[in-house]
Design a protein around this motif. Structure first.
Motif, PDB file in Angstrom:
ATOM      1  N   GLU A  44       0.819  -1.210   0.000  1.00  0.00           N
ATOM      2  CA  GLU A  44       0.000   0.000   0.000  1.00  0.00           C
ATOM      3  C   GLU A  44       0.854   1.262   0.000  1.00  0.00           C
ATOM      4  O   GLU A  44       0.548   2.235  -0.697  1.00  0.00           O
ATOM      5  N   MET A  45       1.916   1.271   0.787  1.00  0.00           N
ATOM      6  CA  MET A  45       2.724   2.476   0.861  1.00  0.00           C
ATOM      7  C   MET A  45       3.584   2.654  -0.391  1.00  0.00           C
ATOM      8  O   MET A  45       3.874   3.778  -0.794  1.00  0.00           O
ATOM      9  N   ILE A  46       3.976   1.563  -1.015  1.00  0.00           N
ATOM     10  CA  ILE A  46       4.655   1.679  -2.307  1.00  0.00           C
ATOM     11  C   ILE A  46       3.704   2.282  -3.324  1.00  0.00           C
ATOM     12  O   ILE A  46       4.065   3.174  -4.096  1.00  0.00           O
ATOM     13  N   ARG A  47       2.479   1.801  -3.312  1.00  0.00           N
ATOM     14  CA  ARG A  47       1.472   2.316  -4.249  1.00  0.00           C
ATOM     15  C   ARG A  47       1.223   3.806  -4.019  1.00  0.00           C
ATOM     16  O   ARG A  47       1.118   4.585  -4.973  1.00  0.00           O
ATOM     17  N   SER A  48       1.139   4.194  -2.751  1.00  0.00           N
ATOM     18  CA  SER A  48       0.948   5.616  -2.434  1.00  0.00           C
ATOM     19  C   SER A  48       2.118   6.455  -2.936  1.00  0.00           C
ATOM     20  O   SER A  48       1.935   7.537  -3.497  1.00  0.00           O
ATOM     21  N   SER A  49       3.339   5.958  -2.734  1.00  0.00           N
ATOM     22  CA  SER A  49       4.523   6.697  -3.163  1.00  0.00           C
ATOM     23  C   SER A  49       4.569   6.860  -4.671  1.00  0.00           C
ATOM     24  O   SER A  49       4.990   7.908  -5.184  1.00  0.00           O
ATOM     25  N   LEU A  76      -8.070  13.152  -5.655  1.00  0.00           N
ATOM     26  CA  LEU A  76      -7.053  12.790  -4.680  1.00  0.00           C
ATOM     27  C   LEU A  76      -7.506  13.060  -3.250  1.00  0.00           C
ATOM     28  O   LEU A  76      -6.896  12.589  -2.304  1.00  0.00           O
ATOM     29  N   SER A  77      -8.573  13.805  -3.072  1.00  0.00           N
ATOM     30  CA  SER A  77      -8.918  14.323  -1.745  1.00  0.00           C
ATOM     31  C   SER A  77      -9.286  13.245  -0.748  1.00  0.00           C
ATOM     32  O   SER A  77      -9.021  13.392   0.444  1.00  0.00           O
ATOM     33  N   ASP A  78      -9.879  12.157  -1.188  1.00  0.00           N
ATOM     34  CA  ASP A  78     -10.360  11.151  -0.247  1.00  0.00           C
ATOM     35  C   ASP A  78      -9.391   9.996  -0.052  1.00  0.00           C
ATOM     36  O   ASP A  78      -9.655   9.097   0.727  1.00  0.00           O
ATOM     37  N   TYR A  79      -8.281  10.009  -0.763  1.00  0.00           N
ATOM     38  CA  TYR A  79      -7.397   8.850  -0.698  1.00  0.00           C
ATOM     39  C   TYR A  79      -6.686   8.782   0.645  1.00  0.00           C
ATOM     40  O   TYR A  79      -5.980   9.686   1.045  1.00  0.00           O
ATOM     41  N   LYS A  80      -6.893   7.680   1.316  1.00  0.00           N
ATOM     42  CA  LYS A  80      -6.185   7.398   2.565  1.00  0.00           C
ATOM     43  C   LYS A  80      -6.034   5.892   2.635  1.00  0.00           C
ATOM     44  O   LYS A  80      -7.003   5.181   2.854  1.00  0.00           O
ATOM     45  N   PRO A  81      -4.836   5.381   2.404  1.00  0.00           N
ATOM     46  CA  PRO A  81      -4.662   3.928   2.383  1.00  0.00           C
ATOM     47  C   PRO A  81      -5.025   3.314   3.729  1.00  0.00           C
ATOM     48  O   PRO A  81      -4.878   3.943   4.773  1.00  0.00           O
ATOM     49  N   GLU A  82      -5.519   2.083   3.679  1.00  0.00           N
ATOM     50  CA  GLU A  82      -5.867   1.405   4.923  1.00  0.00           C
ATOM     51  C   GLU A  82      -4.686   1.353   5.879  1.00  0.00           C
ATOM     52  O   GLU A  82      -4.841   1.386   7.095  1.00  0.00           O
ATOM     53  N   ALA A  83      -3.486   1.259   5.314  1.00  0.00           N
ATOM     54  CA  ALA A  83      -2.292   1.205   6.147  1.00  0.00           C
ATOM     55  C   ALA A  83      -2.114   2.467   6.978  1.00  0.00           C
ATOM     56  O   ALA A  83      -1.365   2.466   7.959  1.00  0.00           O
ATOM     57  N   GLN A  84      -2.834   3.552   6.631  1.00  0.00           N
ATOM     58  CA  GLN A  84      -2.671   4.807   7.356  1.00  0.00           C
ATOM     59  C   GLN A  84      -2.990   4.634   8.838  1.00  0.00           C
ATOM     60  O   GLN A  84      -2.402   5.298   9.691  1.00  0.00           O
ATOM     61  N   ARG A 367      -7.444  -7.190  12.230  1.00  0.00           N
ATOM     62  CA  ARG A 367      -8.595  -8.030  11.890  1.00  0.00           C
ATOM     63  C   ARG A 367      -9.060  -7.878  10.444  1.00  0.00           C
ATOM     64  O   ARG A 367      -9.830  -8.698   9.940  1.00  0.00           O
ATOM     65  N   THR A 368      -8.587  -6.823   9.775  1.00  0.00           N
ATOM     66  CA  THR A 368      -9.075  -6.570   8.417  1.00  0.00           C
ATOM     67  C   THR A 368      -7.985  -6.269   7.396  1.00  0.00           C
ATOM     68  O   THR A 368      -8.230  -6.374   6.194  1.00  0.00           O
ATOM     69  N   THR A 369      -6.798  -5.903   7.850  1.00  0.00           N
ATOM     70  CA  THR A 369      -5.824  -5.284   6.955  1.00  0.00           C
ATOM     71  C   THR A 369      -4.455  -5.937   7.057  1.00  0.00           C
ATOM     72  O   THR A 369      -4.019  -6.301   8.156  1.00  0.00           O
ATOM     73  N   ILE A 370      -3.781  -6.068   5.911  1.00  0.00           N
ATOM     74  CA  ILE A 370      -2.363  -6.440   5.880  1.00  0.00           C
ATOM     75  C   ILE A 370      -1.552  -5.149   5.805  1.00  0.00           C
ATOM     76  O   ILE A 370      -1.666  -4.386   4.855  1.00  0.00           O
ATOM     77  N   PHE A 371      -0.734  -4.893   6.814  1.00  0.00           N
ATOM     78  CA  PHE A 371       0.088  -3.689   6.830  1.00  0.00           C
ATOM     79  C   PHE A 371       1.456  -3.928   6.197  1.00  0.00           C
ATOM     80  O   PHE A 371       1.965  -3.078   5.471  1.00  0.00           O
ATOM     81  N   PHE A 372       2.052  -5.051   6.520  1.00  0.00           N
ATOM     82  CA  PHE A 372       3.360  -5.414   5.973  1.00  0.00           C
ATOM     83  C   PHE A 372       3.351  -6.891   5.603  1.00  0.00           C
ATOM     84  O   PHE A 372       2.593  -7.679   6.164  1.00  0.00           O
ATOM     85  N   ALA A 373       4.203  -7.228   4.677  1.00  0.00           N
ATOM     86  CA  ALA A 373       4.448  -8.635   4.332  1.00  0.00           C
ATOM     87  C   ALA A 373       5.941  -8.820   4.182  1.00  0.00           C
ATOM     88  O   ALA A 373       6.703  -7.848   4.117  1.00  0.00           O
ATOM     89  N   GLY A 374       6.373 -10.068   4.132  1.00  0.00           N
ATOM     90  CA  GLY A 374       7.789 -10.313   3.944  1.00  0.00           C
ATOM     91  C   GLY A 374       8.123 -11.774   4.078  1.00  0.00           C
ATOM     92  O   GLY A 374       7.247 -12.634   4.212  1.00  0.00           O
ATOM     93  N   HIS A 375       9.404 -12.059   3.991  1.00  0.00           N
ATOM     94  CA  HIS A 375       9.872 -13.411   4.243  1.00  0.00           C
ATOM     95  C   HIS A 375      11.290 -13.380   4.802  1.00  0.00           C
ATOM     96  O   HIS A 375      12.040 -12.417   4.582  1.00  0.00           O
ATOM     97  N   VAL A 376      11.625 -14.416   5.535  1.00  0.00           N
ATOM     98  CA  VAL A 376      12.970 -14.579   6.083  1.00  0.00           C
ATOM     99  C   VAL A 376      13.583 -15.794   5.403  1.00  0.00           C
ATOM    100  O   VAL A 376      13.052 -16.902   5.474  1.00  0.00           O
ATOM    101  N   THR A 377      14.692 -15.562   4.703  1.00  0.00           N
ATOM    102  CA  THR A 377      15.312 -16.637   3.932  1.00  0.00           C
ATOM    103  C   THR A 377      16.780 -16.853   4.269  1.00  0.00           C
ATOM    104  O   THR A 377      17.321 -17.929   4.024  1.00  0.00           O
ATOM    105  N   SER A 378      17.440 -15.817   4.803  1.00  0.00           N
ATOM    106  CA  SER A 378      18.876 -15.929   5.020  1.00  0.00           C
ATOM    107  C   SER A 378      19.333 -14.932   6.054  1.00  0.00           C
ATOM    108  O   SER A 378      18.604 -14.006   6.424  1.00  0.00           O
ATOM    109  N   PHE A 379      20.582 -15.100   6.502  1.00  0.00           N
ATOM    110  CA  PHE A 379      21.165 -14.222   7.508  1.00  0.00           C
ATOM    111  C   PHE A 379      22.586 -13.860   7.106  1.00  0.00           C
ATOM    112  O   PHE A 379      23.235 -14.595   6.370  1.00  0.00           O
TER     113      PHE A 379
END
Length: 379
Positions: A44-49, A76-84, A367-379
Motif C-alpha cells: 500500500e505504501m509503495i502504491r501511495s509513493s 485525490l482528496s479522499d485517498y487514505k490507504p488502509e495502512a494509514q 482483523r481486516t488489513t495487511i500492513f506489511f508482508a515479507g519473508h525470512v530466507t537468510s542471515f
C-alpha cells in the motif's frame, strides 16, 4: 493528466479503490524479485509513493502505471490507504510506525509550477537536487533525523549516481513490542537451514504458551499468530513443511485471503521458536515494477510533461522502499508487557511446535488489513 484540475479544486490525494488483483500481482512481483533475501514491505505504501511519479507523467507511461497499480477515479482528496491507521497509532508517546517519502529530481530539470503546488499538498515532498556525495549524505541525514538514528542508512551510494535524473524514496519503521516479551533466558542458538547445502547457527527466541495455531494441509504448511501489545496487531508466520518450499507456498498464498487464514487458526499450547535479528530491508523496485508492466518510465522520454517545466527527456532511475523491523525478545522499543514463560518452563500434553528453522513468510495484520508482508530466507 488531472493535475491542473486537482490543484484548482484544492485536492491533495488520490482516490483509489481496493483491488485484490493488484495486491496479489505486486506481492508476487516483489517476493519473486527478492527470493533469496530476507525482506519486509508494504504494498500500500509503495502504491501511495508511486503517485508522485504518476501525476507527473503522460501518455503510454501514465497508462502503464494506471493499469499496473489500478489507480481509479480523478480525485485525490479522499485517498487514505488502509495502512494509514497504523501510522496514526502511538505507544509510549511514540509512533508505532512512521513513513517518509521524498522524490528527488536532477537539479537542472526544473519542475513545473503545477507539480510543485501538488507536492505541497502531499505528505511527501519533491525537490531538485544534485546527485553527488554531499547531497547523498544530506538525504541520509534527513532520514536519520526524521526516522531515528536506529533506522540506519536509507540510500545506498550505488543508487545515487551523478547522472541520475529521478529517484523516489519511501522509508518506513515499525516500532511496537510483543504482547508478551520473549524471555531472554530462553534465547539460544539453533541451526537455520538456508538451503539444502547451507545451514547457519543463529540465536533463536523461544516461548511456550497459548498461541493461535494451525496446520494448513492444503498449503503443506503450518501457521502461528504472535500478537503485539496494542491495536489488534499481530504477526502471522507461515512456514512451509519442507525447507525448500517457500516459493511454492508463496505462490499459493498469492490468491488467498491472508486475514481469513489468521481468523481460522485455533488457540492451543504451542512451543514457538523465532530467529532473533534486525531486518533492514532495502528494496530497489525497478525489476518488480517492470514485472507488473511499468517499464517506460525507466527509459528517457518526453512524457513527463506535467512534472517538468519544459518538455524534455526524463527517466526514473530508482524507486526505493526501505523498512526496518526487529525480531527481538521485546519487539522494538522498551518492553511494556509481561515476560513470557520461556523455553519449556512447564509441561503440557499435546503441545504443538512452530520452529522457524528454515525460510518462512510473515505478515503484520489486524482483523481486516495487511500492513506489511515479507519473508525470512537468510542471515
Amino acid at each position: 493528466m488531472y493535475v491542473p484540475l486537482l490543484i484548482l479544486l484544492g485536492i491533495s490525494r488520490y482516490k483509489a479503490q481496493k483491488n485484490q488483483q493488484w495486491t496479489e500481482g505486486f506481492y508476487t512481483a516483489i517476493v519473486s524479485s527478492f527470493a533469496n533475501r530476507s525482506i519486509m514491505f508494504s504494498t500500500e505504501m509503495i502504491r501511495s509513493s508511486m503517485l508522485f511519479i504518476y501525476v507527473g507523467v503522460e501518455e503510454d507511461e501514465s497508462e502503464q502505471i494506471r493499469k499496473a497499480l489500478h489507480y481509479q477515479g480523478t480525485h485525490l482528496s479522499d485517498y487514505k490507504p488502509e495502512a494509514q491507521k497504523i501510522f496514526d497509532m502511538s505507544a509510549q508517546k511514540a509512533p508505532v510506525a512512521k513513513s517518509l517519502t521524498r522524490f528527488y529530481v536532477r537539479q537542472n530539470l526544473k519542475m513545473s509550477t503545477e507539480y510543485r503546488v501538488f507536492m505541497r499538498h502531499t505528505e511527501g515532498r519533491a525537490r531538485n537536487i544534485a546527485f553527488n556525495r554531499e547531497t547523498l549524505d544530506k538525504v541520509n541525514t534527513l532520514y536519520s533525523h526524521e526516522m531515528g538514528e536506529h533506522f540506519g542508512q536509507v540510500v545506498k551510494e550505488s543508487w545515487w549516481k551523478p547522472n541520475s535524473q529521478g529517484v523516489l524514496i519511501n522509508a518506513i519503521f515499525f516500532n511496537l513490542s510483543w504482547e508478551r516479551t520473549f524471555n531472554p533466558e530462553a534465547t539460544y542458538p539453533r541451526q537455520f537451514r538456508v538451503s539444502a547445502a547451507k545451514e547457519v547457527l543463529i540465536p533463536m527466541m523461544h516461548e511456550d504458551s497459548k498461541f493461535a495455531f494451525g496446520t494448513l494441509g492444503h498449503l503443506k504448511a503450518t501457521a502461528v499468530l504472535v500478537p503485539f501489545s496494542q491495536g489488534d496487531l499481530q504477526m502471522l508466520l507461515i512456514k512451509p513443511d519442507q525447507p525448500d518450499g517457500l516459493a511454492h507456498l508463496q505462490g499459493k498464498l498469492t490468491g488467498m485471503d491472508i486475514v481469513s487464514v489468521a481468523r481460522n487458526l485455533t488457540m492451543m499450547d504451542v512451543f514457538v521458536g523465532l530467529p532473533k535479528f534486525r531486518l533492514h530491508s532495502h528494496l530497489e523496485l525497478t525489476s518488480a515494477l517492470e514485472k507488473l508492466g511499468i517499464k517506460d518510465i525507466f527509459k528517457p522520454s518526453k512524457s513527463f510533461s506535467t512534472l517538468l517545466h519544459r518538455n524534455t527527456n526524463f527517466r526514473i532511475d530508482g524507486v526505493i522502499h526501505v523498512v526496518t523491523f526487529e525480531f527481538q525478545e521485546q519487539g522494538i522499543g522498551m518492553p511494556s508487557t509481561d515476560v513470557g514463560n520461556g523455553s519449556l518452563t512447564h509441561t503440557f500434553n499435546g503441545v504443538k511446535y512452530f520452529l522457524a528453522t528454515h525460510p518462512f513468510a510473515f505478515y503484520i495484520i489486524d482483523r481486516t488489513t495487511i500492513f506489511f508482508a515479507g519473508h525470512v530466507t537468510s542471515f
